[in-house]
Each structure stands twice: as structure tokens, then as C-alpha cells.
Scaffold this active site. Structure first.
Site, short mmCIF file in Angstrom:
data_model
loop_
_atom_site.label_atom_id
_atom_site.label_comp_id
_atom_site.label_asym_id
_atom_site.label_seq_id
_atom_site.Cartn_x
_atom_site.Cartn_y
_atom_site.Cartn_z
N ASP A 74 0.84 -1.20 0.00
CA ASP A 74 0.00 0.00 0.00
C ASP A 74 0.88 1.25 0.00
O ASP A 74 2.03 1.21 0.43
CB ASP A 74 -0.89 0.02 1.25
N1 URA Z 1 -1.30 -5.94 3.87
C1 URA Z 1 -1.78 -4.67 3.89
O1 URA Z 1 -2.82 -4.40 4.45
N2 URA Z 1 -1.07 -3.74 3.25
C2 URA Z 1 0.10 -3.97 2.63
O2 URA Z 1 0.71 -3.05 2.08
C3 URA Z 1 0.59 -5.30 2.63
C4 URA Z 1 -0.13 -6.26 3.26
#
Ligand code: URA
Length: 234
Positions: free
Chosen positions: A103
Site C-alpha cells: 500500500d
Molecule cells: N497488507 C496490507 O494491508 N497492506 C500492505 O501493504 C501489505 C499487506
């Protein structure tokens, strides 16, 4: 092989770009700066460096970056900086892409490669390549939360997550190990327990670890890491 041919064969630099990079003294062969494109090298014996980083002669490229907050795991984005923007411009034409996504507000280890088969396999839940994240939560989490999350739970969209592991480091922080990578998975796992992730950082991807790579920095995988990455993905 000529040095300029080596760079173009590795799809790193065109002959023209190579000329300019050589002129600036950014290339060294076995530790000695070389400024001539027609300099003869033996690609599998000589150590060629660009800006001090060793270029391993290979068919595909494999790099690691430490993604900072605000950078997106994409190859192109009209608005935000991408993980590819963390590399020098010369690498833009290698056809690299991030192996899996973090993310925008997650930091940490991202593999960049142009080896589609290994990337695809490394991400397949069937291959059980474990990804390790450091997380912090808004509220403390209980042992019941750990049991529910690690057993695998049903998310709002009905998807039942694969079992995973949690290693507690404190009341509201720890490591979580996943072998799959569904959209916002960790945030949704804790969300399903009425909690909220406030910080997330990927520490390891299979045998690959962040080590002391600083946020925003990149490096090539070592030969051993490349082998492990490709083998784990087989
Ligand atoms: N899980 C999440 O919620 N975000 C990420 O970036 C990776 C795994």
C-alpha cells in the site's frame, strides 16, 4: 565483448547513454574507472560497476528497494512517485515491475524484476513464499485476536484468509507472516477484529530481507539471493 555492447546487451544503457555515463567516470571495470566504450571485457569474469554498484551479467534483472510512505507499487502513475522512480533513469527501459504490491502508506521491501515467471510464482500462494511484516495497531490486540487471525478468518467480502503466523513484540506491535497477498490483507485482518493498523513495514520476502537498506534506497540482489528467489518460485 565491448563495454558499451555489454551495457546495451543488459538493456541498461544504449550506446549513446553509455558514452555519456562513461565520460562522467561512473563506470569501473575491476575497480578501475573506464571511459572508453570499446574497452574489452569478459562479462562473466570482470566486475563491472555503475556508480559503485556491481552489475551481474544476467538475462533478467532483480533488484530490491525499500519503499517509503507515499510511493506507489506501480510501474507508472500520473500523480505519485512509483517504486521504479527510486531507480536511476537508465533502468527505466528494462521492463521492470514490482513483484507484488505494498500500500502507499506501507514501507519496506519490494522486489523489482523483469522475470515474469519467477515473479508470478513467488506471489502464488501455492508456493508458500512467506512475507514478514512489522505492524503496529491503534489498540492493543488480545490472544483471541491472534488465534482468530492466524487460523484464517472471513473478511467482509466473504474471502477466507489462509492461516498465518503472528509473533508478538508488545501490546500493540509485532511481526505477521503471510503466504498470500490479498488487497489490504493485514489491514483487513485486524479490521475484522475491530482494530486498526497504524504502521506497516515489510521486512522480508521469502529468503530476502531488508537488512540495512534505507528507505528510498535500492540495490541489486546478490547472486545467492537471485538464486534463492528463483528457486523458491519454482
Ligand atoms: N497488507 C496490507 O494491508 N497492506 C500492505 O501493504 C501489505 C499487506
Amino acid at each position: 565483448m565491448r563495454l558499451d555492447k555489454f551495457f546495451s546487451s543488459q538493456k541498461i544503457l544504449s550506446r549513446r547513454e553509455c558514452e555519456s555515463v562513461l565520460k562522467k567516470g561512473r563506470v569501473a571495470v575491476n575497480g578501475l574507472t573506464v571511459k572508453k566504450g570499446d574497452f574489452k571485457i569478459e562479462p562473466d569474469k570482470d566486475e563491472i560497476t555503475l556508480d559503485g554498484k556491481v552489475i551481474t551479467y544476467q538475462k533478467y534483472a532483480y533488484m530490491l528497494v525499500n519503499k517509503p510512505i507515499g510511493v506507489v507499487s506501480a510501474t507508472e502513475d500520473g500523480r505519485d512517485k512509483t517504486v521504479l522512480d527510486l531507480l536511476p533513469d537508465e533502468f527505466k527501459k528494462l521492463g521492470l515491475f514490482p513483484c507484488g504490491r505494498l500500500d502507499k502508506d506501507t514501507t519496506g521491501l519490494v522486489v523489482l524484476t523483469n522475470d515474469g515467471v519467477s515473479a508470478h510464482n513467488a506471489l502464488s500462494p501455492k508456493k508458500h513464499v512467506e512475507k514478514k511484516y512489522y505492524f503496529e495497531t491503534a489498540d492493543s490486540y488480545s490472544e483471541e485476536d491472534v488465534s482468530a487471525i492466524t487460523a484464517g478468518l472471513e473478511l467482509k467480502d466473504g474471502y477466507v484468509t489462509k492461516p498465518c503466523k503472528i509473533e508478538r513484540l508488545g501490546e500493540n506491535c509485532g511481526y505477521i507472516y503471510l503466504t498470500e497477498g490479498k488487497y489490504h490483507e493485514i489491514k483487513r485482518l485486524f479490521g475484522a477484529r475491530g482494530n486498526k493498523i497504524t504502521s506497516l513495514k515489510r521486512i522480508a520476502f521469502g529468503a530476502l530481507t531488508l537488512g540495512d537498506l534505507k528507505e528510498g534506497e535500492w540495490r541489486y540482489m546478490t547472486e545467492e539471493e537471485t538464486e534463492l528467489f528463483c528457486k523458491a518460485a519454482k
